[in-house]
Design a protein around this motif. Structure first.
Motif, PDB file in Angstrom:
ATOM      1  N   LEU A  50      -4.566  -2.959   7.113  1.00 46.39           N
ATOM      2  CA  LEU A  50      -5.022  -1.655   6.615  1.00 46.39           C
ATOM      3  C   LEU A  50      -3.865  -0.667   6.458  1.00 46.39           C
ATOM      4  N   LEU A  51      -2.885  -0.723   7.370  1.00 46.69           N
ATOM      5  CA  LEU A  51      -1.732   0.163   7.218  1.00 46.69           C
ATOM      6  C   LEU A  51      -0.925  -0.201   5.977  1.00 46.69           C
ATOM      7  N   GLY A  52      -0.733  -1.495   5.745  1.00 48.62           N
ATOM      8  CA  GLY A  52      -0.028  -1.917   4.535  1.00 48.62           C
ATOM      9  C   GLY A  52      -0.766  -1.504   3.273  1.00 48.62           C
ATOM     10  N   LEU A  53      -2.102  -1.635   3.308  1.00 46.62           N
ATOM     11  CA  LEU A  53      -2.892  -1.197   2.159  1.00 46.62           C
ATOM     12  C   LEU A  53      -2.756   0.311   1.953  1.00 46.62           C
ATOM     13  N   GLY A  54      -2.661   1.036   3.058  1.00 48.65           N
ATOM     14  CA  GLY A  54      -2.494   2.488   2.950  1.00 48.65           C
ATOM     15  C   GLY A  54      -1.190   2.873   2.278  1.00 48.65           C
ATOM     16  N   PHE A  55      -0.108   2.160   2.583  1.00 45.91           N
ATOM     17  CA  PHE A  55       1.169   2.431   1.919  1.00 45.91           C
ATOM     18  C   PHE A  55       1.093   2.101   0.430  1.00 45.91           C
ATOM     19  N   LEU A  56       0.348   1.055   0.109  1.00 47.11           N
ATOM     20  CA  LEU A  56       0.241   0.665  -1.303  1.00 47.11           C
ATOM     21  C   LEU A  56      -0.483   1.709  -2.138  1.00 47.11           C
ATOM     22  N   ILE A  57      -1.514   2.309  -1.565  1.00 45.41           N
ATOM     23  CA  ILE A  57      -2.297   3.269  -2.350  1.00 45.41           C
ATOM     24  C   ILE A  57      -1.895   4.717  -2.064  1.00 45.41           C
ATOM     25  N   GLY A  58      -0.898   4.895  -1.186  1.00 46.95           N
ATOM     26  CA  GLY A  58      -0.381   6.232  -0.943  1.00 46.95           C
ATOM     27  C   GLY A  58      -1.120   7.023   0.122  1.00 46.95           C
ATOM     28  N   HIS A  59      -1.891   6.373   0.965  1.00 52.54           N
ATOM     29  CA  HIS A  59      -2.607   7.071   2.044  1.00 52.54           C
ATOM     30  C   HIS A  59      -2.410   6.322   3.360  1.00 52.54           C
ATOM     31  N   PRO A  60      -1.171   6.229   3.829  1.00 59.12           N
ATOM     32  CA  PRO A  60      -0.932   5.461   5.052  1.00 59.12           C
ATOM     33  C   PRO A  60      -1.540   6.094   6.307  1.00 59.12           C
TER      34      PRO A  60
END
Length: 235
Positions: A50-60
């Motif tokens: 989920l943290l990696g996904l947050g960096f990808l979409i700009g909401h870490p």
């Protein structure tokens, strides 16, 4: 004043919960040495994804917080399942293990341990719910079949044909149910009875009494007491 009392109660309750969790973890680790690594791994994977996904979409930050909460939830679920499996592994084969399972089967069930027993310590426990009467037996399967047949006939005489009577033999052999699956099997049974019918069934069985309360006392003098158990002769 009331707030201080509630805070004090919370403070005393938290150490108790933490101590219980620690004891459960120690018990589980004895039967499942890898439980700590597995639970930690689940938490790290969930949080990392989920943290990696947050960096990808700009909401870490947002997904990091969500990942932390979901990781904690996932760890709790995995730990609970493995702790339950370890507890069943510890109980399996112990006398009275089935009775312990019945005590935790859930609401809506009235359980009575040791309603029938033979000299070999094979025992039948009883649970009553909307599924009817469930007789749970533990011991030697060959001897238990005779014991269960007699108990089922007795139940049919007391409650009548409208109340279904099921039987479960605890074990890992053919036509047996492993201890850890007893509760699941009971909860999957059809429920043809209503609440008042369950109450009436319990009342009839309570009026009948159970084997342990109605067991006759042995006759003769008590062993080891010699003639002390005999009344004095009249002169």
């Amino acid at each position: 004043m009331a707030r201080k009392e509630r805070a004090a109660n919370a403070d005393t309750a938290n150490p108790g919960r933490l101590k219980q969790i620690a004891q459960t973890y120690k018990m589980t680790r004895r039967h499942d040495p890898k439980v700590g690594l597995i639970v930690a791994g689940v938490g790290i994977v969930i949080f990392g994804v989920l943290l990696g996904l947050g960096f990808l979409i700009g909401h870490p930050v947002y997904l990091g917080i969500l990942g932390f909460l979901l990781a904690f939830l996932g760890m709790a679920i995995i730990f609970g399942r493995r702790a339950e499996r370890a507890a069943f592994g510890q109980m399996e084969g112990q006398p009275g293990a089935a009775a312990a399972v019945l005590d935790n089967v859930g609401r809506g069930w009235t359980t009575t341990p040791a309603v029938a027993m033979n000299r070999s310590q094979d025992v039948v426990h009883r649970a009553v719910g909307k599924a009817g009467i469930v007789l749970v037996a533990e011991g030697n399967p060959n001897r238990l079949r005779t014991l269960l047949a007699a108990e089922k006939k007795k139940m049919a005489r007391i409650v009548g044909p409208e109340v279904p009577v099921h039987d479960i033999i605890v074990g890992n052999g053919e036509d047996q149910t492993p201890l850890k699956k007893v509760r699941t099997k009971m909860l999957k049974l059809p429920r043809p009875l209503t609440g008042p019918q369950v109450t009436a069934t319990n009342d009839r069985l309570r009026a009948m009494g159970d084997l342990m309360s109605n067991m006759p006392l042995p006759k003769g003098p008590i062993p080891g007491r010699g003639n002390a158990g005999r009344p004095p002769r009249a002169r």
